[in-house]
Design an enzyme around this catalytic site. Structure first.
Site, short mmCIF file in Angstrom:
data_model
loop_
_atom_site.label_atom_id
_atom_site.label_comp_id
_atom_site.label_asym_id
_atom_site.label_seq_id
_atom_site.Cartn_x
_atom_site.Cartn_y
_atom_site.Cartn_z
N ASP A 278 37.24 42.32 36.88
CA ASP A 278 37.54 43.72 37.16
C ASP A 278 39.06 43.90 37.10
O ASP A 278 39.81 42.93 36.91
CB ASP A 278 36.98 44.12 38.53
CG ASP A 278 36.65 45.60 38.62
OD1 ASP A 278 37.29 46.40 37.90
OD2 ASP A 278 35.77 45.97 39.39
N GLU A 475 35.51 54.66 44.46
CA GLU A 475 35.81 53.32 44.96
C GLU A 475 36.27 53.36 46.42
O GLU A 475 35.74 54.13 47.24
CB GLU A 475 36.80 52.63 44.04
CG GLU A 475 36.26 52.50 42.62
CD GLU A 475 37.10 51.63 41.71
OE1 GLU A 475 37.71 50.65 42.19
OE2 GLU A 475 37.14 51.91 40.48
#
Length: 606
Positions: A278, A475
């Site tokens: 990521d 997020e």
């Protein structure tokens, strides 16, 4: 645990091509292929100079012309730079990736579908595959090859800011959706499809307290039972890439976890594609980035998403190889996987982005695509309350429409729309309809409140539709947390991110962080007008007070650009069919029940 070979590394024709390249590559060229840089930090000329394997657009990162033409022109420049051969550069084509997680949501004018939590409530695998196929077409229209989707997280704590990226709180539906999403995006790997990326490996939805980047305290048995099966299905369906989770498993970061990445994912499960980090995911492995590079590579990551410091990554990894702290065999394994995927996907045989048949295609954001998004909205909404069958409303009724989310396409799309954290308003999202626009197209006597429902008048209004709920986030910015102390107790380092987070405390009560919503409802009910409440949210929230004041209550999730689909149900053009894929929480003081509505709940019209 059963191994599911993808027959990529055993494909002799592909491996002959890979061997030819690999045997002629310098260490600089190999490490370049393992690097994914960002368009804002790496020019096409630099991509060629450093032999970069992939470029990404992080969420919200777009060319100045944020329409298909601008994207195609940008991708054409990277493609031309990467494929020019000379004595110092082998001309390996670049992969371009982005977060197309509910349609090609970065691009102006795209069809924006409901977020996953809504699609989970719809429980329609054929529709899901259709959405994936349309998403692939709208990504291809921009000259892009690769989407970082699907998200296969199974969210267990709705304090988590990524809850809306999860289809369900149980593995069975997610397993079904994993297969359809991969098949819909990748198809037969022809020019009509893109590469998929299953994410995030593994168990980010199980982090304690619902903390993004947190720690999943789970037994191996629970990990196998609940969180790994969707990835197994994605591998069986041929997914070409898997992204590692920022989170930890029992205190150890997934990005540095050789057992999870190499021993389990590659060896036991037989995944033969690319394991990608990521964004800056290895930064969490050590305070010294140099050490973090070796930890990530040796754990089994093949490609590294390093938008901020890709050049440093390249220098550091070359140094590790020269010093022997990273074996050349590990580099060769990573590069073999990257080249294998590029060959399997047909990247070497594709024309440049400007010459591809889907680039700048007229179907981008088309009415046909939007009709499918509208169908998804219709099927995803969940009717939680319908007192005295007040719904459906008559189109002849005099209706007041109120609430901050009634006429705001940005709010109804949520995070990962145009920008990372989403946007507010209607100007930046071209095409589509707000919920108010959908209502007004069906009910000619509807009016939009200008002052939080204070203009409600029993002489003028038979009913009111109030559209309330959350505003966009994504997020960790959407985590609902208590304080730094809770984060530290969970063993999670946030690296200064806490100051950016919403200070909601640990309460899931909507009225605690959006008191304007219940005030709008009260402004109307105090005048004796029945209210139908529509909740825009990325997760189930405690709405006991709002529910008590409402004659009907609809969970609309984050429906995307086609607000017309909400209106279709309110007026009975379509019936409700959505069912909760999560338990709905309630205030704990009421009784011994742990939820207000259970998984699978959802009303329909008689």
């Amino acid at each position: 645990m059963k191994k599911h070979s993808q027959a990529l590394l055993q494909n002799k024709l592909i491996q002959q091509k890979v061997d030819t390249l690999l045997n002629n590559m310098t260490i600089e060229q190999k490490v370049g292929q393992m690097t994914q840089a960002e368009r804002m930090t790496c020019t096409p000329e630099q991509a060629r100079q450093y032999h970069i394997g992939s470029i990404l657009s992080s969420a919200g990162s777009s060319p100045n012309n944020n329409h298909p033409e601008g994207w195609v022109n940008m991708n054409e420049a990277y493609w031309q730079a990467s494929t020019q051969k000379d004595n110092a550069h082998l001309g390996i084509p670049i992969l371009y990736g982005l977060d197309a997680v509910h349609g090609n949501n970065n691009v102006s004018g795209a069809t924006v579908f409901p977020h996953n939590i809504g699609l989970g409530a719809a429980n329609d695998v054929k529709l899901l595959k259709k959405i994936a196929t349309i998403t692939a077409k709208e990504v291809l229209a921009t000259g892009v090859d690769w989407s970082f989707a699907p998200n296969l997280a199974i969210a267990h704590d709705t304090h988590w800011g990524r809850t809306y990226e999860s289809y369900a709180s149980k593995p069975k539906p997610v397993i079904k959706y994993a297969a359809e999403m991969v098949k819909g995006l990748q198809g037969d790997l022809s020019d009509d499809y893109i590469m998929a990326c299953a994410k995030h490996w593994i168990a980010d939805g199980a982090a304690s307290y619902g903390i993004d980047h947190g720690d999943a305290i789970l037994s191996w048995e629970e990990l196998q039972k609940t969180h790994i099966p969707p990835f197994v299905k994605a591998i069986e369906s041929g997914v070409l890439s898997i992204m590692v989770s920022f989170s930890s498993w029992n205190g150890d970061k997934c990005h540095g976890h050789k057992f999870l990445l190499t021993d389990t994912l590659k060896q036991k499960l037989g995944f033969e594609g690319i394991i990608i980090s990521d964004m800056q995911g290895i930064d969490y492995l050590a305070e010294d980035f140099y050490l973090a590079v070796a930890l990530g590579v040796n754990a089994g990551i093949d490609m590294f998403m390093v938008p901020r410091n890709w050049a440093m990554f390249i220098d550091n990894l070359i140094s590790h190889v020269e010093l022997g702290t990273v074996a050349i065999s590990r580099i060769n394994d990573a590069v073999r996987r990257i080249l294998t995927v590029k060959f399997a996907f047909g990247l070497f045989d594709k024309p440049s982005p400007a010459k591809r048949k889907w680039s700048n295609h007229a179907s981008f954001g088309s009415s046909e695509h939007r009709q499918v998004a509208r169908e998804a909205v219709q099927k995803s909404l969940v009717l939680l309350k319908n007192e005295s069958n007040i719904l459906p409303l008559s189109k002849q009724s005099k209706i007041l429409v109120a609430g901050k989310n009634a006429h705001n396409i940005g709010h109804q799309c949520g995070g990962f729309t145009i920008n990372w954290q989403g946007i507010s308003g209607n100007k930046c999202i071209q095409g589509g309809t707000s919920i108010w626009q959908g209502i007004s197209s069906l009910a000619k006597h509807a009016t939009l409140s200008q002052n939080q429902g204070e203009d409600a008048d029993p002489a003028l209004h038979d009913f009111a539709i109030v559209v309330i709920g959350e505003t966009p986030y994504s997020e960790g910015q959407g985590d609902i947390r208590v304080d730094d102390k809770q984060v530290l107790e969970s063993g999670t380092k946030i690296n200064g991110q806490m100051k950016l987070l919403k200070a909601y405390g640990d309460s899931l009560e909507l009225s605690d962080f959006h008191p304007e919503d219940i005030q709008t409802i009260k402004n109307i009910t105090d005048k004796g007008i029945h209210v139908i409440t529509v909740l825009i949210s990325g997760r189930p929230l405690i709405i006991d007070n709002e529910m008590a004041l409402s004659s009907a209550f609809v969970a609309a999730w984050l429906p995307g650009s086609e607000g017309q689909g909400v209106a279709d149900l309110l007026f009975g053009d379509k019936n409700f069919q959505g069912k909760l894929a999560f338990d709905w929480p309630k205030t704990s003081a009421d009784d011994n029940k742990t939820s207000l509505f259970s998984y699978g709940y959802g009303l329909k019209y008689p």
